[in-house]
Design a protein around this motif. Structure first.
Motif, mmCIF file in Angstrom:
data_model
loop_
_atom_site.group_PDB
_atom_site.id
_atom_site.type_symbol
_atom_site.label_atom_id
_atom_site.label_comp_id
_atom_site.label_asym_id
_atom_site.label_seq_id
_atom_site.Cartn_x
_atom_site.Cartn_y
_atom_site.Cartn_z
ATOM 1 N N THR A 213 0.857 -1.182 0.000
ATOM 2 C CA THR A 213 0.000 0.000 0.000
ATOM 3 C C THR A 213 0.895 1.235 0.000
ATOM 4 O O THR A 213 2.101 1.142 0.243
ATOM 5 N N ARG A 214 0.298 2.377 -0.218
ATOM 6 C CA ARG A 214 1.077 3.602 -0.398
ATOM 7 C C ARG A 214 1.528 4.183 0.952
ATOM 8 O O ARG A 214 1.046 5.213 1.415
ATOM 9 N N VAL A 215 2.492 3.521 1.591
ATOM 10 C CA VAL A 215 3.021 4.018 2.853
ATOM 11 C C VAL A 215 4.224 4.941 2.649
ATOM 12 O O VAL A 215 4.577 5.715 3.531
ATOM 13 N N PHE A 216 4.859 4.844 1.454
ATOM 14 C CA PHE A 216 5.958 5.749 1.113
ATOM 15 C C PHE A 216 5.542 6.583 -0.102
ATOM 16 O O PHE A 216 4.957 6.062 -1.048
ATOM 17 N N VAL A 217 5.848 7.864 -0.052
ATOM 18 C CA VAL A 217 5.430 8.772 -1.118
ATOM 19 C C VAL A 217 6.652 9.380 -1.791
ATOM 20 O O VAL A 217 7.700 9.579 -1.170
ATOM 21 N N SER A 218 6.505 9.683 -3.077
ATOM 22 C CA SER A 218 7.594 10.248 -3.860
ATOM 23 C C SER A 218 7.727 11.735 -3.587
ATOM 24 O O SER A 218 6.742 12.464 -3.511
ATOM 25 N N GLY A 219 8.990 12.146 -3.465
ATOM 26 C CA GLY A 219 9.247 13.563 -3.255
ATOM 27 C C GLY A 219 9.382 14.344 -4.545
ATOM 28 O O GLY A 219 9.503 15.560 -4.541
ATOM 29 N N GLY A 220 9.356 13.623 -5.691
ATOM 30 C CA GLY A 220 9.465 14.289 -6.987
ATOM 31 C C GLY A 220 10.890 14.721 -7.280
ATOM 32 O O GLY A 220 11.840 14.372 -6.580
ATOM 33 N N GLY A 221 11.063 15.527 -8.306
ATOM 34 C CA GLY A 221 12.383 15.999 -8.691
ATOM 35 C C GLY A 221 13.120 15.003 -9.564
ATOM 36 O O GLY A 221 12.677 13.878 -9.783
ATOM 37 N N ARG A 222 14.274 15.410 -10.077
ATOM 38 C CA ARG A 222 15.049 14.539 -10.962
ATOM 39 C C ARG A 222 15.612 13.344 -10.197
ATOM 40 O O ARG A 222 15.552 12.229 -10.668
ATOM 41 N N ALA A 223 16.211 13.618 -9.058
ATOM 42 C CA ALA A 223 16.719 12.530 -8.232
ATOM 43 C C ALA A 223 15.549 11.994 -7.410
ATOM 44 O O ALA A 223 15.267 12.458 -6.314
ATOM 45 N N LYS A 224 14.863 11.030 -7.990
ATOM 46 C CA LYS A 224 13.627 10.555 -7.384
ATOM 47 C C LYS A 224 13.891 9.843 -6.064
ATOM 48 O O LYS A 224 14.681 8.909 -5.983
ATOM 49 N N ARG A 225 13.228 10.317 -5.014
ATOM 50 C CA ARG A 225 13.342 9.704 -3.699
ATOM 51 C C ARG A 225 11.952 9.569 -3.101
ATOM 52 O O ARG A 225 11.017 10.250 -3.502
ATOM 53 N N TRP A 226 11.852 8.672 -2.125
ATOM 54 C CA TRP A 226 10.596 8.467 -1.408
ATOM 55 C C TRP A 226 10.844 8.696 0.077
ATOM 56 O O TRP A 226 11.955 8.489 0.581
ATOM 57 N N THR A 227 9.818 9.132 0.743
ATOM 58 C CA THR A 227 9.920 9.331 2.191
ATOM 59 C C THR A 227 8.735 8.641 2.875
ATOM 60 O O THR A 227 7.688 8.406 2.261
ATOM 61 N N GLY A 228 8.921 8.372 4.136
ATOM 62 C CA GLY A 228 7.849 7.755 4.910
ATOM 63 C C GLY A 228 8.326 7.428 6.309
ATOM 64 O O GLY A 228 9.455 7.746 6.692
ATOM 65 N N ARG A 229 7.438 6.787 7.061
ATOM 66 C CA ARG A 229 7.759 6.396 8.437
ATOM 67 C C ARG A 229 7.525 4.908 8.620
ATOM 68 O O ARG A 229 6.567 4.354 8.077
ATOM 69 N N VAL A 230 8.398 4.287 9.378
ATOM 70 C CA VAL A 230 8.213 2.890 9.767
ATOM 71 C C VAL A 230 8.190 2.810 11.282
ATOM 72 O O VAL A 230 8.906 3.561 11.967
ATOM 73 N N LYS A 231 7.372 1.919 11.812
ATOM 74 C CA LYS A 231 7.208 1.786 13.255
ATOM 75 C C LYS A 231 7.989 0.580 13.764
ATOM 76 O O LYS A 231 8.198 -0.401 13.046
ATOM 77 N N MET A 232 8.381 0.663 15.033
ATOM 78 C CA MET A 232 9.011 -0.464 15.708
ATOM 79 C C MET A 232 8.811 -0.301 17.214
ATOM 80 O O MET A 232 8.584 0.814 17.695
ATOM 81 N N PRO A 233 8.866 -1.390 17.982
ATOM 82 C CA PRO A 233 8.713 -1.277 19.433
ATOM 83 C C PRO A 233 9.839 -0.452 20.044
ATOM 84 O O PRO A 233 10.976 -0.468 19.553
ATOM 85 N N ARG A 234 9.541 0.256 21.113
ATOM 86 C CA ARG A 234 10.556 1.082 21.776
ATOM 87 C C ARG A 234 11.709 0.241 22.294
ATOM 88 O O ARG A 234 12.852 0.701 22.351
ATOM 89 N N GLN A 235 11.419 -1.014 22.697
ATOM 90 C CA GLN A 235 12.475 -1.849 23.263
ATOM 91 C C GLN A 235 13.530 -2.246 22.250
ATOM 92 O O GLN A 235 14.549 -2.825 22.613
ATOM 93 N N CYS A 236 13.290 -1.931 20.964
ATOM 94 C CA CYS A 236 14.318 -2.229 19.965
ATOM 95 C C CYS A 236 15.531 -1.316 20.122
ATOM 96 O O CYS A 236 16.591 -1.586 19.555
ATOM 97 N N GLY A 237 15.388 -0.211 20.852
ATOM 98 C CA GLY A 237 16.535 0.587 21.245
ATOM 99 C C GLY A 237 17.058 1.564 20.227
ATOM 100 O O GLY A 237 18.191 2.035 20.353
ATOM 101 N N VAL A 238 16.287 1.894 19.200
ATOM 102 C CA VAL A 238 16.738 2.899 18.233
ATOM 103 C C VAL A 238 16.530 4.280 18.848
ATOM 104 O O VAL A 238 15.418 4.652 19.203
ATOM 105 N N LYS A 239 17.606 5.033 18.995
ATOM 106 C CA LYS A 239 17.549 6.347 19.628
ATOM 107 C C LYS A 239 17.683 7.456 18.591
ATOM 108 O O LYS A 239 18.407 7.303 17.604
ATOM 109 N N PRO A 240 17.012 8.592 18.817
ATOM 110 C CA PRO A 240 17.158 9.721 17.891
ATOM 111 C C PRO A 240 18.621 10.128 17.754
ATOM 112 O O PRO A 240 19.330 10.303 18.738
ATOM 113 N N GLY A 241 19.088 10.248 16.537
ATOM 114 C CA GLY A 241 20.456 10.696 16.290
ATOM 115 C C GLY A 241 21.455 9.569 16.135
ATOM 116 O O GLY A 241 22.418 9.671 15.373
ATOM 117 N N GLU A 242 21.250 8.453 16.849
ATOM 118 C CA GLU A 242 22.231 7.372 16.822
ATOM 119 C C GLU A 242 22.289 6.659 15.483
ATOM 120 O O GLU A 242 23.348 6.243 15.038
#
Length: 291
Positions: A213-242
């Protein structure tokens, strides 16, 4: 005058019709009322649903219901590799939810926890869903309601049994073939969603192999990229910045109730190494365009 045998069949047919008319249901969704249990508070009703997704709504819950969820497939092997995910309504109340395995109950969601509307997942082989009414003086405003989805039991996908476990090379290659989304990219931010007990990871994708399903969207432009968010449990330990600026990853996972949940996510160079090795051995479960 009817023969005794025909009279018996007619009686059975009438009783069956009455029993069915007490509840409205189909193969995907079910809606019932605990008022049919009035005077029989210990009654346990069996509910059978045969869809990949649907809704259950139980008004004025009394007694208990056992919800048997199965896919609409004849393959027992395929069914055994599924997980059940449920998402209670924010107004759901009046019951405790358990897993029932051969008569042994394991608490899944308490009555007071349902209002948080969090997603709870469990392997389909872990048992049926046992929904037990909590005794209240006034049941007139009690309604238990939740959505459910049957999703592939993907390697590395978060579950009650073993969340955040690293994936082996074989699991990564299988995840590429069976996941709802497969993409190459990097992590640009991590946000803690404390109340939901999860992390929301913002990703920037350079290549999108597949998305259910359309969970990632195109940002357009010549260098085509997509953006979006993925979820995971907090106990997985991914910290902002790390995790930012650590290079390219291969993201795989499942889509649950319109949200992307992360499964196996190796560094892209590690995936490429495993893929090339399996390609030489002829053991790749499917082809991936890596050029």
């Amino acid at each position: 005058m009817l023969s005794p045998f025909l009279a018996f069949l007619l009686t059975v047919a009438i009783l069956c019709r009455i029993a069915v008319s007490q509840y409205s249901s189909d193969q995907c969704s079910w809606r019932g009322s605990g008022l049919t249990h009035e005077g029989h508070a210990r009654d346990v009703e069996q509910v059978y649903l045969r869809c990949s997704q649907g809704v259950l709504e139980w008004l004025y819950p009394t007694g208990a219901i056992i919800v048997n969820l199965r896919p609409n497939t004849e393959s027992a092997v395929a069914a055994s590799r599924l997980s059940v995910c449920i998402k209670p309504s924010s107004e759901s109340s009046g019951t405790n939810l358990y897993l029932d395995k051969a008569g042994k109950l394991r608490l899944l969601v308490r009555d007071e926890e349902q209002a948080a509307a969090r997603v709870h997942c469990f392997g389909i082989q872990q048992g049926a869903l046992f929904v037990e009414a909590v005794l209240h003086q006034d049941i007139s405003r009690r309604i238990t309601a939740f959505q459910y989805e049957l999703v592939p039991d993907l390697p590395g996908s978060n579950s009650l049994s073993a969340p955040c476990q690293p994936c082996t090379d074989a699991e990564v290659l299988l995840a590429v073939c069976t996941s709802d989304f497969v993409a190459e990219g990097s992590i640009v931010g991590v946000q803690e969603e404390v109340e939901e007990e999860r992390s929301s990871v913002t990703v920037s994708l350079t290549r999108l192999h597949r998305q259910k399903t359309r969970v990632f969207v195109s940002g357009g432009g010549r260098a085509k990229r997509w953006t979006g968010r993925v979820k995971m449990p907090r106990q997985c330990g991914v910290k902002p910045g790390e995790a930012q600026g650590e290079g390219e990853f291969l993201f795989t996972g499942a889509v649950r109730f319109g949200e992307a949940w992360l499964g196996c996510a190796p560094r892209y160079k590690d995936f490429l190494r495993a893929y090339k090795k399996a390609e030489i051995l002829g053991t790749n479960p499917c082809h991936v365009d890596t050029d």
